[in-house]
Design an enzyme around this catalytic site. Structure first.
Site, PDB file in Angstrom:
ATOM      1  N   ARG A  41     -74.762  49.740-119.392  1.00  0.00           N
ATOM      2  CA  ARG A  41     -74.697  48.324-119.769  1.00  0.00           C
ATOM      3  C   ARG A  41     -74.426  47.414-118.565  1.00  0.00           C
ATOM      4  O   ARG A  41     -73.683  46.442-118.675  1.00  0.00           O
ATOM      5  CB  ARG A  41     -73.631  48.077-120.844  1.00  0.00           C
ATOM      6  CG  ARG A  41     -73.991  48.639-122.211  1.00  0.00           C
ATOM      7  CD  ARG A  41     -75.064  47.776-122.886  1.00  0.00           C
ATOM      8  NE  ARG A  41     -75.317  48.227-124.235  1.00  0.00           N
ATOM      9  CZ  ARG A  41     -74.758  47.675-125.328  1.00  0.00           C
ATOM     10  NH1 ARG A  41     -73.956  46.661-125.216  1.00  0.00           N
ATOM     11  NH2 ARG A  41     -75.048  48.141-126.508  1.00  0.00           N
ATOM     12  N   ARG A  45     -73.926  40.696-121.262  1.00  0.00           N
ATOM     13  CA  ARG A  45     -73.270  39.398-121.466  1.00  0.00           C
ATOM     14  C   ARG A  45     -72.146  39.072-120.500  1.00  0.00           C
ATOM     15  O   ARG A  45     -71.659  37.951-120.495  1.00  0.00           O
ATOM     16  CB  ARG A  45     -72.749  39.316-122.902  1.00  0.00           C
ATOM     17  CG  ARG A  45     -73.855  39.089-123.909  1.00  0.00           C
ATOM     18  CD  ARG A  45     -73.367  39.357-125.305  1.00  0.00           C
ATOM     19  NE  ARG A  45     -72.986  40.754-125.438  1.00  0.00           N
ATOM     20  CZ  ARG A  45     -72.699  41.351-126.578  1.00  0.00           C
ATOM     21  NH1 ARG A  45     -72.695  40.669-127.696  1.00  0.00           N
ATOM     22  NH2 ARG A  45     -72.385  42.620-126.611  1.00  0.00           N
ATOM     23  N   ARG A  54     -80.799  35.018-121.893  1.00  0.00           N
ATOM     24  CA  ARG A  54     -80.637  35.387-123.311  1.00  0.00           C
ATOM     25  C   ARG A  54     -80.758  34.161-124.210  1.00  0.00           C
ATOM     26  O   ARG A  54     -81.397  34.212-125.261  1.00  0.00           O
ATOM     27  CB  ARG A  54     -79.266  36.060-123.462  1.00  0.00           C
ATOM     28  CG  ARG A  54     -78.824  36.406-124.851  1.00  0.00           C
ATOM     29  CD  ARG A  54     -79.539  37.624-125.376  1.00  0.00           C
ATOM     30  NE  ARG A  54     -79.030  37.950-126.699  1.00  0.00           N
ATOM     31  CZ  ARG A  54     -79.368  37.302-127.806  1.00  0.00           C
ATOM     32  NH1 ARG A  54     -80.233  36.308-127.747  1.00  0.00           N
ATOM     33  NH2 ARG A  54     -78.857  37.647-128.969  1.00  0.00           N
ATOM     34  N   ASP A  91     -83.344  48.572-125.949  1.00  0.00           N
ATOM     35  CA  ASP A  91     -82.255  49.026-126.813  1.00  0.00           C
ATOM     36  C   ASP A  91     -82.666  50.325-127.496  1.00  0.00           C
ATOM     37  O   ASP A  91     -83.856  50.576-127.682  1.00  0.00           O
ATOM     38  CB  ASP A  91     -81.910  47.982-127.876  1.00  0.00           C
ATOM     39  CG  ASP A  91     -80.514  48.242-128.450  1.00  0.00           C
ATOM     40  OD1 ASP A  91     -79.529  47.776-127.851  1.00  0.00           O
ATOM     41  OD2 ASP A  91     -80.413  48.952-129.464  1.00  0.00           O
ATOM     42  N   TYR A 167     -77.473  54.462-137.498  1.00  0.00           N
ATOM     43  CA  TYR A 167     -77.770  53.040-137.734  1.00  0.00           C
ATOM     44  C   TYR A 167     -78.802  52.874-138.858  1.00  0.00           C
ATOM     45  O   TYR A 167     -78.734  51.941-139.650  1.00  0.00           O
ATOM     46  CB  TYR A 167     -78.278  52.383-136.440  1.00  0.00           C
ATOM     47  CG  TYR A 167     -77.194  52.263-135.397  1.00  0.00           C
ATOM     48  CD1 TYR A 167     -76.290  51.202-135.419  1.00  0.00           C
ATOM     49  CD2 TYR A 167     -77.044  53.231-134.404  1.00  0.00           C
ATOM     50  CE1 TYR A 167     -75.272  51.112-134.479  1.00  0.00           C
ATOM     51  CE2 TYR A 167     -76.037  53.149-133.461  1.00  0.00           C
ATOM     52  CZ  TYR A 167     -75.145  52.083-133.500  1.00  0.00           C
ATOM     53  OH  TYR A 167     -74.138  51.995-132.587  1.00  0.00           O
TER      54      TYR A 167
HETATM   55  O1  CP3 Z   1     -77.945  47.501-119.046  1.00  0.00           O
HETATM   56  C1  CP3 Z   1     -78.224  48.392-119.880  1.00  0.00           C
HETATM   57  O2  CP3 Z   1     -77.446  49.308-120.147  1.00  0.00           O
HETATM   58  C2  CP3 Z   1     -79.594  48.431-120.497  1.00  0.00           C
HETATM   59  C3  CP3 Z   1     -79.755  47.946-121.809  1.00  0.00           C
HETATM   60  C4  CP3 Z   1     -79.105  48.580-123.031  1.00  0.00           C
HETATM   61  C5  CP3 Z   1     -78.735  47.805-124.143  1.00  0.00           C
HETATM   62  N1  CP3 Z   1     -78.339  48.647-125.130  1.00  0.00           N
HETATM   63  C6  CP3 Z   1     -78.807  46.336-124.220  1.00  0.00           C
HETATM   64  C7  CP3 Z   1     -78.059  45.616-125.265  1.00  0.00           C
HETATM   65  C8  CP3 Z   1     -78.861  49.915-123.347  1.00  0.00           C
HETATM   66  C9  CP3 Z   1     -79.031  51.166-122.490  1.00  0.00           C
HETATM   67  C10 CP3 Z   1     -78.382  49.940-124.701  1.00  0.00           C
HETATM   68  C11 CP3 Z   1     -78.061  51.189-125.420  1.00  0.00           C
HETATM   69  C12 CP3 Z   1     -77.478  51.094-126.767  1.00  0.00           C
HETATM   70  N2  CP3 Z   1     -77.746  50.187-127.759  1.00  0.00           N
HETATM   71  C13 CP3 Z   1     -76.565  52.041-127.289  1.00  0.00           C
HETATM   72  C14 CP3 Z   1     -76.073  53.282-126.573  1.00  0.00           C
HETATM   73  C15 CP3 Z   1     -75.056  52.983-125.546  1.00  0.00           C
HETATM   74  C16 CP3 Z   1     -73.728  52.502-126.095  1.00  0.00           C
HETATM   75  O3  CP3 Z   1     -73.339  51.401-125.723  1.00  0.00           O
HETATM   76  O4  CP3 Z   1     -73.102  53.254-126.834  1.00  0.00           O
HETATM   77  C17 CP3 Z   1     -76.260  51.642-128.606  1.00  0.00           C
HETATM   78  C18 CP3 Z   1     -75.314  52.344-129.557  1.00  0.00           C
HETATM   79  C19 CP3 Z   1     -77.018  50.470-128.891  1.00  0.00           C
HETATM   80  C20 CP3 Z   1     -77.065  49.732-130.185  1.00  0.00           C
HETATM   81  C21 CP3 Z   1     -76.633  48.327-130.061  1.00  0.00           C
HETATM   82  N3  CP3 Z   1     -77.304  47.368-129.332  1.00  0.00           N
HETATM   83  C22 CP3 Z   1     -75.513  47.728-130.673  1.00  0.00           C
HETATM   84  C23 CP3 Z   1     -74.516  48.419-131.578  1.00  0.00           C
HETATM   85  C24 CP3 Z   1     -75.509  46.382-130.283  1.00  0.00           C
HETATM   86  C25 CP3 Z   1     -74.568  45.300-130.749  1.00  0.00           C
HETATM   87  C26 CP3 Z   1     -73.258  45.399-130.076  1.00  0.00           C
HETATM   88  C27 CP3 Z   1     -73.273  44.729-128.732  1.00  0.00           C
HETATM   89  O5  CP3 Z   1     -72.888  45.371-127.750  1.00  0.00           O
HETATM   90  O6  CP3 Z   1     -73.667  43.570-128.702  1.00  0.00           O
HETATM   91  C28 CP3 Z   1     -76.619  46.180-129.406  1.00  0.00           C
HETATM   92  C29 CP3 Z   1     -77.015  44.923-128.739  1.00  0.00           C
HETATM   93  C30 CP3 Z   1     -77.270  44.957-127.269  1.00  0.00           C
HETATM   94  N4  CP3 Z   1     -77.972  45.931-126.597  1.00  0.00           N
HETATM   95  C31 CP3 Z   1     -76.876  43.969-126.323  1.00  0.00           C
HETATM   96  C32 CP3 Z   1     -77.365  44.364-125.077  1.00  0.00           C
HETATM   97  C33 CP3 Z   1     -77.257  43.638-123.763  1.00  0.00           C
HETATM   98  C34 CP3 Z   1     -76.119  42.685-126.654  1.00  0.00           C
HETATM   99  C35 CP3 Z   1     -77.012  41.784-127.432  1.00  0.00           C
HETATM  100  C36 CP3 Z   1     -77.057  40.353-126.966  1.00  0.00           C
HETATM  101  O7  CP3 Z   1     -77.237  40.081-125.772  1.00  0.00           O
HETATM  102  O8  CP3 Z   1     -76.970  39.509-127.829  1.00  0.00           O
END
Ligand code: CP3
Length: 357
Positions: A41, A45, A54, A91, A167
């Protein structure tokens, strides 16, 4: 050291330029002077420039499916910090979206899906258009190849079948995963669902590699909630199947896997999945990692993301301890989970300095 990547490369994935990429060298089993570093990550944000893009992109999936913007956001941490890898901005939940279970992301609730009801709902999922639907993701990879510095490795990724299934069954994030677990224990549609997800993950990762991803990471974020007698069947086996399919086509592409919370299962996971590297969460004792994981795989991890929020000398000491203990073996520095939004972005600079010192 169980390095299983063969010497023969394919035309597009040979080792000709790996000499310039510290992360790839370590994933290929070389010992090098400096520990490579990247952060799960690392785009997100906590970066003001991410929030800017975003807010202009509309919803989160639009950002993921717009190659120009997704590539831009992938590169943001690379321009700011001396990191050894860029991870594709996307994602893990693009897979249910592409299979025909639409998903939306809400500011407060996170991902929201219409939860899978029954066998019929699983039968309606379709692999037919997966890579066509996800073509913008592969185009993002192609764009990144053109702008990536020669020392930075491009990592593609996907969620592991069990984590993505949670999910899909729960309809989003969950507190206790009781519905997903009930499916695992008794629902006859669980096995077909896991088969579809395994096939989808293979297609998606192969397409990312074909587009230019140089390594891939499989996120098994919810490995830690799987009961012990189901761990082999629903965590290790699907990831072994995916890894084998990748290596059959691309023997030189390293696979990293992150079975978060796997506890003592980490050892069997490292030995039985065939992955090159295992990403370890912050709960695993460092001395145990040295004895039980480093003999078998390259280890990645495991600074607690909350320590990156604290920063300063507290963080420096904890990061140095990890380096001192794990850095003698094959090691990639990372966090134990993703960067959290409240992280002050200057703290990443401090962390990079510790690793480079
Ligand atoms: O920089 C990076 O790591 C690359 C991008 C990336 C994202 N999600 C972007 C994202 C990666 C590799 C993921 C993986 C991901 N997504 C996982 C596995 C890793 C972990 O954190 O456990 C999981 C479980 C998800 C599912 C997911 N995506 C959830 C539960 C959420 C909402 C919670 C949150 O953190 O906001 C997301 C949204 C998400 N994925 C965001 C980002 C940058 C935030 C959304 C936004 O910008 O509004």
């Amino acid at each position: 050291m169980a390095m299983m990547i063969s010497e023969t490369g394919t035309a597009s994935h040979n080792k000709s330029n790996h000499g310039t990429k510290p992360l790839l060298r370590v994933l290929w089993g070389e010992t090098i002077e400096r520990t490579p570093l990247w952060l799960m990550r690392q785009a997100g944000r906590y970066l003001p420039e991410y929030k800017h893009v975003r807010s202009s992109a509309g919803n989160f999936l639009d950002l993921c499916y717009t190659p120009e913007l997704a590539a831009q956001v992938t590169m943001q941490p690379i321009y700011r910090y001396a990191l050894d890898a860029a991870i594709l901005f996307s994602d893990i939940l693009v897979i249910p979206d592409a299979l025909g279970q639409p998903i939306t992301f809400h500011e407060s609730k996170g991902p929201v899906l219409k939860c899978l009801e029954d066998k019929e709902a699983v039968k309606r999922l379709s692999l037919d258009h997966l890579t066509r639907y996800l073509a913008p993701v592969y185009e993002t990879v192609q764009r990144l190849l053109k702008v990536l510095p020669s020392t930075v490795t491009l990592i593609g990724f996907a969620g592991a079948p069990w984590t993505v299934a949670t999910y899909m069954i729960e309809g989003g994030s969950s507190k206790d995963f009781s519905r997903a677990k009930r499916w695992m224990f008794e629902e006859s549609s669980f096995e077909p669902l896991m088969e579809i997800l395994t096939a989808a993950t293979i297609q998606h990762l192969l397409a990312q590699i074909a587009a230019g991803a140089e390594a891939v990471q499989i996120f098994e974020t919810w490995a830690g909630i799987v009961p012990e007698d189901s761990f082999h069947r629903w965590v290790i086996r699907p990831i072994a199947t995916i890894t084998e399919a990748i290596h059959e086509r691309y023997p030189n592409i390293p696979v990293i896997a992150f079975p978060r919370g796997a506890g003592v299962h980490y050892e069997a996971f490292a030995m039985e999945t065939g992955v090159q590297a295992v990403s370890v969460d912050s709960s695993v004792p460092l001395a145990w990692i040295v004895d039980h994981l480093q003999p078998h795989v390259i280890v990645q991890g495991n600074l607690d993301p909350s320590i990156l929020v604290v920063g300063g000398n507290v963080m420096r000491k904890k990061a140095q301890r990890i380096l001192d203990i794990l850095g003698r073996g094959s090691f990639v520095f990372n966090l134990g989970h993703g960067v959290v939004p409240e992280t002050p972005f200057e703290h990443v600079t401090q962390l990079v300095e510790v690793i480079h010192a």
